[in-house]
Design an enzyme around this catalytic site. Structure first.
Site, PDB file in Angstrom:
ATOM      1  N   TYR A  40       0.834  -1.197   0.000  1.00 15.37           N
ATOM      2  CA  TYR A  40       0.000   0.000   0.000  1.00 15.37           C
ATOM      3  C   TYR A  40       0.879   1.263   0.000  1.00 15.37           C
ATOM      4  O   TYR A  40       0.626   2.204  -0.747  1.00 15.37           O
ATOM      5  CB  TYR A  40      -0.916  -0.042   1.224  1.00 15.37           C
ATOM      6  CG  TYR A  40      -2.078   0.902   1.171  1.00 15.37           C
ATOM      7  CD1 TYR A  40      -2.997   0.853   0.131  1.00 15.37           C
ATOM      8  CD2 TYR A  40      -2.276   1.845   2.174  1.00 15.37           C
ATOM      9  CE1 TYR A  40      -4.075   1.718   0.085  1.00 15.37           C
ATOM     10  CE2 TYR A  40      -3.355   2.723   2.134  1.00 15.37           C
ATOM     11  CZ  TYR A  40      -4.247   2.643   1.091  1.00 15.37           C
ATOM     12  OH  TYR A  40      -5.308   3.505   1.044  1.00 15.37           O
ATOM     13  N   ILE A  41       1.928   1.246   0.824  1.00 17.21           N
ATOM     14  CA  ILE A  41       2.825   2.408   0.912  1.00 17.21           C
ATOM     15  C   ILE A  41       3.562   2.613  -0.402  1.00 17.21           C
ATOM     16  O   ILE A  41       3.697   3.743  -0.871  1.00 17.21           O
ATOM     17  CB  ILE A  41       3.801   2.262   2.095  1.00 17.21           C
ATOM     18  CG1 ILE A  41       3.032   2.395   3.413  1.00 17.21           C
ATOM     19  CG2 ILE A  41       4.920   3.298   2.023  1.00 17.21           C
ATOM     20  CD1 ILE A  41       3.812   1.986   4.643  1.00 17.21           C
ATOM     21  N   LYS A  44       1.367   4.444  -2.653  1.00 23.46           N
ATOM     22  CA  LYS A  44       1.235   5.854  -2.251  1.00 23.46           C
ATOM     23  C   LYS A  44       2.460   6.659  -2.678  1.00 23.46           C
ATOM     24  O   LYS A  44       2.343   7.785  -3.174  1.00 23.46           O
ATOM     25  CB  LYS A  44       1.060   5.972  -0.730  1.00 23.46           C
ATOM     26  CG  LYS A  44      -0.284   5.551  -0.214  1.00 23.46           C
ATOM     27  CD  LYS A  44      -0.329   5.645   1.298  1.00 23.46           C
ATOM     28  CE  LYS A  44      -1.642   5.123   1.858  1.00 23.46           C
ATOM     29  NZ  LYS A  44      -1.701   5.132   3.310  1.00 23.46           N
ATOM     30  N   VAL A  87      -0.174   8.288   8.703  1.00 23.17           N
ATOM     31  CA  VAL A  87       0.209   7.207   9.613  1.00 23.17           C
ATOM     32  C   VAL A  87      -0.431   5.938   9.051  1.00 23.17           C
ATOM     33  O   VAL A  87      -1.654   5.834   8.978  1.00 23.17           O
ATOM     34  CB  VAL A  87      -0.261   7.469  11.059  1.00 23.17           C
ATOM     35  CG1 VAL A  87       0.072   6.279  11.950  1.00 23.17           C
ATOM     36  CG2 VAL A  87       0.360   8.748  11.615  1.00 23.17           C
ATOM     37  N   GLN A  88       0.426   5.005   8.618  1.00 25.15           N
ATOM     38  CA  GLN A  88      -0.073   3.761   8.031  1.00 25.15           C
ATOM     39  C   GLN A  88      -0.618   2.847   9.128  1.00 25.15           C
ATOM     40  O   GLN A  88       0.078   2.552  10.087  1.00 25.15           O
ATOM     41  CB  GLN A  88       1.069   3.056   7.274  1.00 25.15           C
ATOM     42  CG  GLN A  88       0.664   1.752   6.621  1.00 25.15           C
ATOM     43  CD  GLN A  88      -0.357   1.940   5.521  1.00 25.15           C
ATOM     44  OE1 GLN A  88      -0.249   2.845   4.708  1.00 25.15           O
ATOM     45  NE2 GLN A  88      -1.364   1.097   5.495  1.00 25.15           N
ATOM     46  N   ASP A 113      -4.930  12.122   5.878  1.00 27.58           N
ATOM     47  CA  ASP A 113      -6.058  11.196   5.947  1.00 27.58           C
ATOM     48  C   ASP A 113      -7.299  11.804   6.613  1.00 27.58           C
ATOM     49  O   ASP A 113      -8.402  11.336   6.392  1.00 27.58           O
ATOM     50  CB  ASP A 113      -5.666   9.925   6.713  1.00 27.58           C
ATOM     51  CG  ASP A 113      -4.822   8.981   5.878  1.00 27.58           C
ATOM     52  OD1 ASP A 113      -4.932   9.034   4.644  1.00 27.58           O
ATOM     53  OD2 ASP A 113      -4.052   8.198   6.455  1.00 27.58           O
TER      54      ASP A 113
END
Length: 114
Positions: A40-41, A44, A87-88, A113
């Protein structure tokens, strides 16, 4: 999604025209090393690069304490070269973490977010 990304890219280009030294900075803060979070990161970071944003992946080990995570968030909050902070989640630590406390520690003006 592509239309949103194109719009953001134009916005960043406009900001750079007004101030050639402007480099929007984004931090993605990760605790631990979950494969799903890593994937996911990486998406991003790739999207940020396409838009023209300098993205930094800040990785804390799964042994990080809540206090250490909050300290890292404070450092990003106080650093003017970073304009956004993600912040993941989940916070993958061997220590108990109050997710709400951690996410609420992000300065409102840097909360991507929120």
């Amino acid at each position: 999604m592509m239309k949103v990304r194109e719009g953001l890219k134009k916005d960043v280009e406009q900001m750079k025209l007004q101030d050639p030294n402007f480099k929007p900075g984004l931090v993605v803060l990760q605790v631990g090393d979950r494969d799903d979070s890593n994937l996911y990161i990486s998406m991003k970071l790739k999207a940020a690069a396409e838009i023209g944003i300098n993205a930094t992946h800040m990785r804390l080990p799964e042994t990080a304490t809540e206090e250490e995570v909050l300290h890292s968030i404070t450092e990003v909050n106080e650093n003017s070269s970073f304009h956004g902070l993600i912040v993941q989640l989940p916070l993958d630590s061997i220590h108990k973490m109050d997710t709400e406390k951690v996410t609420n520690a992000v300065a409102p003006e840097k909360d991507v977010d929120g």
